[in-house]
Design a protein around this motif. Structure first.
Motif, PDB file in Angstrom:
ATOM      1  N   GLU A 290       0.821  -1.222   0.000  1.00 25.04           N
ATOM      2  CA  GLU A 290       0.000   0.000   0.000  1.00 25.04           C
ATOM      3  C   GLU A 290       0.855   1.272   0.000  1.00 25.04           C
ATOM      4  O   GLU A 290       0.423   2.322   0.459  1.00 25.04           O
ATOM      5  N   GLY A 291       2.065   1.153  -0.509  1.00 23.23           N
ATOM      6  CA  GLY A 291       2.939   2.334  -0.618  1.00 23.23           C
ATOM      7  C   GLY A 291       4.165   2.281   0.261  1.00 23.23           C
ATOM      8  O   GLY A 291       5.055   3.130   0.148  1.00 23.23           O
ATOM      9  N   GLY A 292       4.228   1.292   1.131  1.00 19.44           N
ATOM     10  CA  GLY A 292       5.347   1.193   2.056  1.00 19.44           C
ATOM     11  C   GLY A 292       6.674   0.884   1.388  1.00 19.44           C
ATOM     12  O   GLY A 292       7.729   1.321   1.839  1.00 19.44           O
ATOM     13  N   LYS A 293       6.615   0.126   0.290  1.00 29.62           N
ATOM     14  CA  LYS A 293       7.848  -0.258  -0.399  1.00 29.62           C
ATOM     15  C   LYS A 293       8.570   0.987  -0.915  1.00 29.62           C
ATOM     16  O   LYS A 293       9.784   1.147  -0.724  1.00 29.62           O
ATOM     17  N   GLU A 294       7.822   1.880  -1.542  1.00 27.81           N
ATOM     18  CA  GLU A 294       8.402   3.109  -2.075  1.00 27.81           C
ATOM     19  C   GLU A 294       8.888   4.012  -0.944  1.00 27.81           C
ATOM     20  O   GLU A 294       9.958   4.624  -1.035  1.00 27.81           O
ATOM     21  N   LEU A 295       8.110   4.071   0.145  1.00 26.47           N
ATOM     22  CA  LEU A 295       8.490   4.926   1.265  1.00 26.47           C
ATOM     23  C   LEU A 295       9.746   4.406   1.959  1.00 26.47           C
ATOM     24  O   LEU A 295      10.635   5.185   2.318  1.00 26.47           O
ATOM     25  N   MET A 296       9.855   3.087   2.129  1.00 28.01           N
ATOM     26  CA  MET A 296      11.053   2.516   2.745  1.00 28.01           C
ATOM     27  C   MET A 296      12.285   2.814   1.895  1.00 28.01           C
ATOM     28  O   MET A 296      13.362   3.125   2.425  1.00 28.01           O
ATOM     29  N   LYS A 297      12.147   2.725   0.581  1.00 31.62           N
ATOM     30  CA  LYS A 297      13.262   3.012  -0.319  1.00 31.62           C
ATOM     31  C   LYS A 297      13.703   4.465  -0.160  1.00 31.62           C
ATOM     32  O   LYS A 297      14.901   4.771  -0.089  1.00 31.62           O
ATOM     33  N   GLU A 298      12.733   5.355  -0.082  1.00 33.12           N
ATOM     34  CA  GLU A 298      13.007   6.785   0.085  1.00 33.12           C
ATOM     35  C   GLU A 298      13.731   7.052   1.415  1.00 33.12           C
ATOM     36  O   GLU A 298      14.707   7.810   1.470  1.00 33.12           O
ATOM     37  N   ILE A 299      13.262   6.405   2.473  1.00 31.82           N
ATOM     38  CA  ILE A 299      13.877   6.588   3.802  1.00 31.82           C
ATOM     39  C   ILE A 299      15.328   6.132   3.794  1.00 31.82           C
ATOM     40  O   ILE A 299      16.224   6.829   4.286  1.00 31.82           O
ATOM     41  N   LYS A 300      15.571   4.959   3.221  1.00 32.85           N
ATOM     42  CA  LYS A 300      16.947   4.429   3.185  1.00 32.85           C
ATOM     43  C   LYS A 300      17.876   5.324   2.379  1.00 32.85           C
ATOM     44  O   LYS A 300      19.035   5.532   2.748  1.00 32.85           O
ATOM     45  N   GLU A 301      17.371   5.897   1.282  1.00 33.38           N
ATOM     46  CA  GLU A 301      18.197   6.773   0.450  1.00 33.38           C
ATOM     47  C   GLU A 301      18.543   8.058   1.195  1.00 33.38           C
ATOM     48  O   GLU A 301      19.681   8.534   1.144  1.00 33.38           O
TER      49      GLU A 301
END
Length: 306
Positions: A290-301
């Motif tokens: 539900e959007g967490g995958k993209e948000l986790m990627k953004e956080i790690k970057e």
């Protein structure tokens, strides 16, 4: 029971309280123990936010090494500080009955809540949730053991600082000027104490089995499965809580936030213990979809750049 169990612990007041609690329970059961205090990197390096140090399990690694080197037999941790993957050869031996799970705000008056304010915390999870609710506020970094953090709050012009209720309660440091943050989702396993031992140490594993609280163990396992699946580690803005609603029902609430608090993705479910196999993983996968995958990627970057 002629063997003396060497209990490894950090040397802060709270950590020693936790280790002494384990010591008392073991000695009530007829075991002989001794405390072995060890200072961790997380207690020594206080001038950088935790995520900048780039070490998983910064408060537990020193004790892991001491155990694997044979300097201690068991180690006592605040479970929320423990990485979801333990080092090879070390296992969870007991999860003690959980204390308070909530975060609290220690403050100097609450007039600032509707205006501009400065809040202190070293936790990305707390920072993100505070900014989600109070976007006009400023959040500053706060490190150190609970005594150090309380003194820093006193010495600075901050309006308040966020603490785990359990930590202050355990060492009788909760002041009068606090409020419960019942809207803030705690860290996975917050309020729980974990004792670890070597996988091959049957003597210590048998001794510690007497201390284990099954309900707490099962609830925090769901929370940590949720965290593990999100691949958040101990520093990402992830909250999770599995708690009892009544005699048969439990409720899970988990959320992932952007670092600035502007985004929140949340999942909830009611369940029964004994019928919760894979629940933490399932809900984490739902959140990722539900959007967490993209948000986790953004956080790690972002964290990598910092």
């Amino acid at each position: 029971m002629t063997r003396t169990i060497r209990i490894g612990t950090r040397d802060s007041e709270l950590a020693l309280w936790q280790a002494n609690t384990v010591r008392e329970q073991l000695e009530k059961s007829g075991y002989t123990t001794t405390l072995v205090p060890v200072k961790s990197t997380g207690d020594i390096v206080l001038d950088k936010p935790l995520y900048e140090l780039g070490i998983t399990g910064i408060f537990t690694k020193t004790l892991d090494v001491a155990m694997l080197n044979g300097d201690i037999d068991i180690a006592v941790h605040s479970m929320k500080d423990v990485p979801t993957a333990l080092p090879k050869g070390i296992v969870e031996a007991a999860v003690l009955k959980r204390a308070a799970t909530q975060d609290i705000l220690v403050h100097k008056g609450l007039d600032f809540l509707d205006n501009k304010g400065i809040i202190a915390t070293g936790s990305l999870r707390r920072k993100a949730q505070w900014l989600h609710r109070y976007p006009e506020h400023t959040v500053v970094d706060l490190r150190g053991n609970v005594n150090t953090r309380m003194k820093k709050l006193e010495d600075n012009d901050w309006n308040g600082a966020i603490f785990a209720a359990a930590g202050l309660q355990r060492i009788n440091l909760t002041p009068d000027n606090f409020i419960d943050l019942d809207w803030m989702i705690p860290a996975p396993a917050q309020g729980a104490m974990l004792v670890v031992a070597k996988e091959e140490d049957a003597f210590c594993l048998e001794a510690l089995s007497l201390l284990n609280d099954k309900e707490t163990q099962e609830c925090v396992a769901i929370e940590r499965d949720f965290l593990r699946t999100l691949e958040g580690g101990c520093t990402a803005p992830i909250g999770a809580l599995a708690s009892k609603v009544n005699d048969v029902e439990y409720r899970f609430e988990g959320a992932l936030f952007s670092l600035d608090g502007t985004q929140k993705i949340q999942v909830e479910e009611t369940f029964s213990l004994g019928k919760h196999e894979g629940l933490g993983k399932k809900l984490a996968e739902k959140l990722l979809d539900e959007g967490g995958k993209e948000l986790m990627k953004e956080i790690k970057e972002i964290l990598k750049k910092d």
